[in-house]
Design a protein around this motif. Structure first.
Motif, mmCIF file in Angstrom:
data_model
loop_
_atom_site.group_PDB
_atom_site.id
_atom_site.type_symbol
_atom_site.label_atom_id
_atom_site.label_comp_id
_atom_site.label_asym_id
_atom_site.label_seq_id
_atom_site.Cartn_x
_atom_site.Cartn_y
_atom_site.Cartn_z
ATOM 1 N N HIS A 1 -3.582 -53.735 11.923
ATOM 2 C CA HIS A 1 -4.886 -53.771 11.262
ATOM 3 C C HIS A 1 -5.872 -54.560 12.109
ATOM 4 O O HIS A 1 -7.048 -54.221 12.198
ATOM 5 C CB HIS A 1 -4.780 -54.380 9.866
ATOM 6 N N CYS A 2 -5.369 -55.616 12.717
ATOM 7 C CA CYS A 2 -6.204 -56.394 13.642
ATOM 8 C C CYS A 2 -6.662 -55.493 14.787
ATOM 9 O O CYS A 2 -7.828 -55.516 15.188
ATOM 10 C CB CYS A 2 -5.422 -57.543 14.258
ATOM 11 N N PHE B 1 -11.658 -63.114 15.422
ATOM 12 C CA PHE B 1 -10.818 -63.258 16.605
ATOM 13 C C PHE B 1 -11.628 -63.931 17.700
ATOM 14 O O PHE B 1 -12.830 -64.156 17.547
ATOM 15 C CB PHE B 1 -10.306 -61.889 17.075
ATOM 16 N N SER C 1 -2.551 -60.061 15.307
ATOM 17 C CA SER C 1 -1.112 -60.092 15.071
ATOM 18 C C SER C 1 -0.566 -58.858 14.383
ATOM 19 O O SER C 1 0.619 -58.787 14.107
ATOM 20 C CB SER C 1 -0.737 -61.351 14.296
ATOM 21 N N CYS C 2 -1.409 -57.875 14.088
ATOM 22 C CA CYS C 2 -0.867 -56.663 13.476
ATOM 23 C C CYS C 2 -1.758 -55.467 13.835
ATOM 24 O O CYS C 2 -2.807 -55.617 14.432
ATOM 25 C CB CYS C 2 -0.748 -56.813 11.956
HETATM 26 MO MO1 9UX Z 1 -2.926 -58.800 8.738
HETATM 27 MO MO2 9UX Z 1 -3.853 -58.541 11.304
HETATM 28 O O1 9UX Z 1 -3.715 -60.194 7.838
HETATM 29 O O2 9UX Z 1 -4.943 -59.976 11.062
HETATM 30 S S1 9UX Z 1 -4.867 -57.750 9.563
HETATM 31 S S2 9UX Z 1 -2.267 -59.886 10.655
#
Ligand code: 9UX
Length: 65
Positions: free
Chosen positions: A13-14, A61, A10-11
């Motif tokens: 960083h993911c 994930f 979702s971001c």
């Molecule tokens: Mo921020 Mo991406 O917790 O999992 S790293 S949404």
């Protein structure tokens, strides 16, 4: 170009985590689409789908395809 779909990102960083994990498995030119979960990459030698599933799972994930 091989492709897997990863659920749960979702971001950015993911995206980075998934990219680095794929690179550790030997994937090159990893391109992640955050909106669709599509992860495209190239490989010098075939990377086992089971290894990908396991590594992606380990970082929180899910590989759905
Ligand atoms: Mo921020 Mo991406 O917790 O999992 S790293 S949404």
């Amino acid at each position: 170009m091989p492709e897997v779909t990863v659920k749960g990102m979702s971001c950015q960083h993911c995206v980075k985590s998934v990219t680095e994990t794929m690179e550790k498995l030997g994937a090159k030119d990893v391109a992640v689409d955050l909106l669709t979960g599509d992860v495209k990459y190239t490989e010098d030698a075939p990377i086992s789908p089971e290894d990908i599933k396991e590594a992606i799972d380990k970082i929180g994930f899910e590989v759905v395809r």
